[in-house]
Design an enzyme around this catalytic site. Structure first.
Site, short mmCIF file in Angstrom:
data_model
loop_
_atom_site.label_atom_id
_atom_site.label_comp_id
_atom_site.label_asym_id
_atom_site.label_seq_id
_atom_site.Cartn_x
_atom_site.Cartn_y
_atom_site.Cartn_z
N SER A 12 0.84 -1.20 0.00
CA SER A 12 0.00 0.00 0.00
C SER A 12 0.87 1.26 0.00
CB SER A 12 -0.88 -0.07 1.27
OG SER A 12 -1.50 1.15 1.54
N SER A 133 9.84 10.25 9.16
CA SER A 133 8.73 11.19 8.99
C SER A 133 9.19 12.55 9.49
CB SER A 133 7.54 10.71 9.82
OG SER A 133 6.57 11.72 9.96
N TYR A 146 3.91 7.24 18.03
CA TYR A 146 4.32 7.34 16.61
C TYR A 146 5.47 8.33 16.45
CZ TYR A 146 4.28 8.15 11.62
OH TYR A 146 4.66 8.27 10.30
N LYS A 150 9.40 7.55 15.26
CA LYS A 150 10.06 8.15 14.10
C LYS A 150 11.32 8.93 14.52
CE LYS A 150 7.42 6.35 10.99
NZ LYS A 150 7.94 5.31 10.10
N1 NAP Z 1 1.13 8.79 4.96
C1 NAP Z 1 1.74 9.72 5.70
O1 NAP Z 1 1.18 10.80 5.96
C2 NAP Z 1 3.14 9.47 6.18
C3 NAP Z 1 3.93 10.57 6.55
C4 NAP Z 1 5.23 10.34 7.00
C5 NAP Z 1 5.72 9.05 7.07
N2 NAP Z 1 4.93 8.00 6.71
C6 NAP Z 1 5.49 6.65 6.84
O2 NAP Z 1 5.44 6.01 5.57
C7 NAP Z 1 5.47 4.59 5.77
C8 NAP Z 1 4.46 3.95 4.83
O3 NAP Z 1 3.17 4.36 5.22
P1 NAP Z 1 2.06 4.81 4.16
O4 NAP Z 1 1.81 6.24 4.38
O5 NAP Z 1 2.39 4.32 2.81
O6 NAP Z 1 0.80 4.05 4.79
P2 NAP Z 1 -0.05 2.77 4.32
O7 NAP Z 1 -0.67 3.03 2.98
O8 NAP Z 1 -0.94 2.48 5.47
O9 NAP Z 1 1.04 1.62 4.17
C9 NAP Z 1 1.64 1.02 5.29
C10 NAP Z 1 2.34 -0.24 4.89
O10 NAP Z 1 2.93 -0.82 6.07
C11 NAP Z 1 2.54 -2.18 6.16
N3 NAP Z 1 2.35 -2.62 7.54
C12 NAP Z 1 1.64 -2.00 8.51
N4 NAP Z 1 1.60 -2.75 9.63
C13 NAP Z 1 2.30 -3.88 9.34
C14 NAP Z 1 2.61 -5.05 10.08
N5 NAP Z 1 2.16 -5.25 11.32
N6 NAP Z 1 3.36 -6.00 9.49
C15 NAP Z 1 3.80 -5.84 8.21
N7 NAP Z 1 3.54 -4.75 7.47
C16 NAP Z 1 2.79 -3.79 8.02
C17 NAP Z 1 1.20 -2.26 5.41
O11 NAP Z 1 1.02 -3.55 4.89
P3 NAP Z 1 -0.17 -4.56 5.34
O12 NAP Z 1 -1.37 -3.73 5.65
O13 NAP Z 1 -0.31 -5.46 4.17
O14 NAP Z 1 0.38 -5.24 6.52
C18 NAP Z 1 1.39 -1.26 4.28
O15 NAP Z 1 1.97 -1.88 3.16
C19 NAP Z 1 5.20 4.36 7.25
O16 NAP Z 1 6.41 4.03 7.90
C20 NAP Z 1 4.70 5.71 7.74
O17 NAP Z 1 4.98 5.94 9.09
C21 NAP Z 1 3.66 8.18 6.26
#
Ligand code: NAP
Length: 252
Positions: A12, A133, A146, A150
């Site tokens: 995702s 982040s 969270y 980070k």
């Molecule tokens: N979106 C934002 O605003 C934002 C901002 C700054 C940093 N980030 C960081 O970006 C990274 C990716 O997040 P995203 O924004 O792309 O969100 P996302 O669409 O929710 O994707 C999160 C990914 O992490 C995996 N994941 C979550 N829990 C897991 C678990 N218990 N075991 C294995 N895999 C797991 C999910 O896979 P499954 O559901 O298949 O397990 C998914 O592929 C994260 O580290 C997040 O902290 C996001």
């Protein structure tokens, strides 16, 4: 031999876009996440040189199992991207969920970084991208665990970076520090966006290009860069008050 990248959280958002980008660039891939259906779909789309394993990184031993799965494949690029947030007042949030967050955002990332980095340093080649982040530069009331996780990712990555520089290693490590990105992250945390989110395709491409160019702290927007500088100049108690109000606006 094609270079191979391992991406956690590839099902995702940012991780999925990174997988597509690397595939287009000719990389062989190892993909992981909990959602086996999406992993299968991606593997079918990318072709037989794509390996995948469905794993819950919140479970003890899962990071080590992933490392064992990759034995015999040379991982040239590790992307520690899996992560999530738990929103709410610390007194109300569920301990179980926060412990899972620590397992995924900190413990698994730490284990994978150490195991793969040792292999890379032995070969004197390889790249690691940890996904941090903007939250890694501040204290975060309403998303306390969270933000703390980070901070761990940013500080550990920049410390390792300096150690690698000192040993004149050709291995590089960087940390991606975006602001809000339009992914499933907010849905999982149960919050709304308080500002316009960035496009995950842009963030994924930017991050890969920058880490491959040797950049350490990768911030994909000017506004976020300005936010990080402002946070570093702001006294901690005032920063905490500001962030409380920013986060509170996200409440559903
Ligand atoms: N979106 C934002 O605003 C934002 C901002 C700054 C940093 N980030 C960081 O970006 C990274 C990716 O997040 P995203 O924004 O792309 O969100 P996302 O669409 O929710 O994707 C999160 C990914 O992490 C995996 N994941 C979550 N829990 C897991 C678990 N218990 N075991 C294995 N895999 C797991 C999910 O896979 P499954 O559901 O298949 O397990 C998914 O592929 C994260 O580290 C997040 O902290 C996001």
């Amino acid at each position: 031999m094609r270079k191979r990248a391992l991406i956690t959280g590839a099902t995702s958002g940012i991780g999925k876009e990174m997988a597509k980008y690397l595939h287009q660039a000719g990389w062989a891939l190892v993909l992981t996440g909990r959602n086996e259906r999406v992993l299968k779909e991606l593997a079918a789309e990318f072709g037989e040189d794509t390996k995948y394993i469905a794993l819950d990184l919140a479970k003890r031993g899962a990071a080590e199992e992933l490392y064992r799965f990759c034995k015999g494949m040379r991982i040239d690029f590790l992307v520690n991207n899996a992560g999530f947030g738990v929103f709410g007042d610390f007194l109300d949030t569920k301990l179980e969920e926060e412990l899972e967050l620590i397992e995924v955002n900190i413990r698994s990332l730490h284990i994978l970084t150490k195991l793969f980095l040792r292999d890379m340093v032995r070969r004197d080649s390889g790249v690691i991208l940890n996904v941090g982040s903007i939250a890694g530069f501040a204290t975060g009331p309403m998303l306390s665990s969270y933000y703390a996780s980070k901070n761990y990712v940013v500080r550990m990555t920049t410390a390792i970076r300096e150690e690698l520089r000192r040993r004149r290693s050709n291995v590089t490590i960087g940390v991606l520090c975006p602001g809000p990105v339009n992914t499933n992250f907010n849905n999982r945390a149960g919050v709304n966006f308080s500002v316009k989110p960035a496009d995950p395709v842009y963030v994924a491409h930017y991050a890969i290009n920058e880490v491959m160019a040797g950049k350490c702290i990768i911030v994909p927007s000017l506004a976020v860069k300005a936010g990080i500088i402002a946070a570093s100049l702001c006294p901690e108690p005032i920063l905490a008050r500001i962030i409380y109000h920013v986060q509170k606006r996200k409440e559903r």
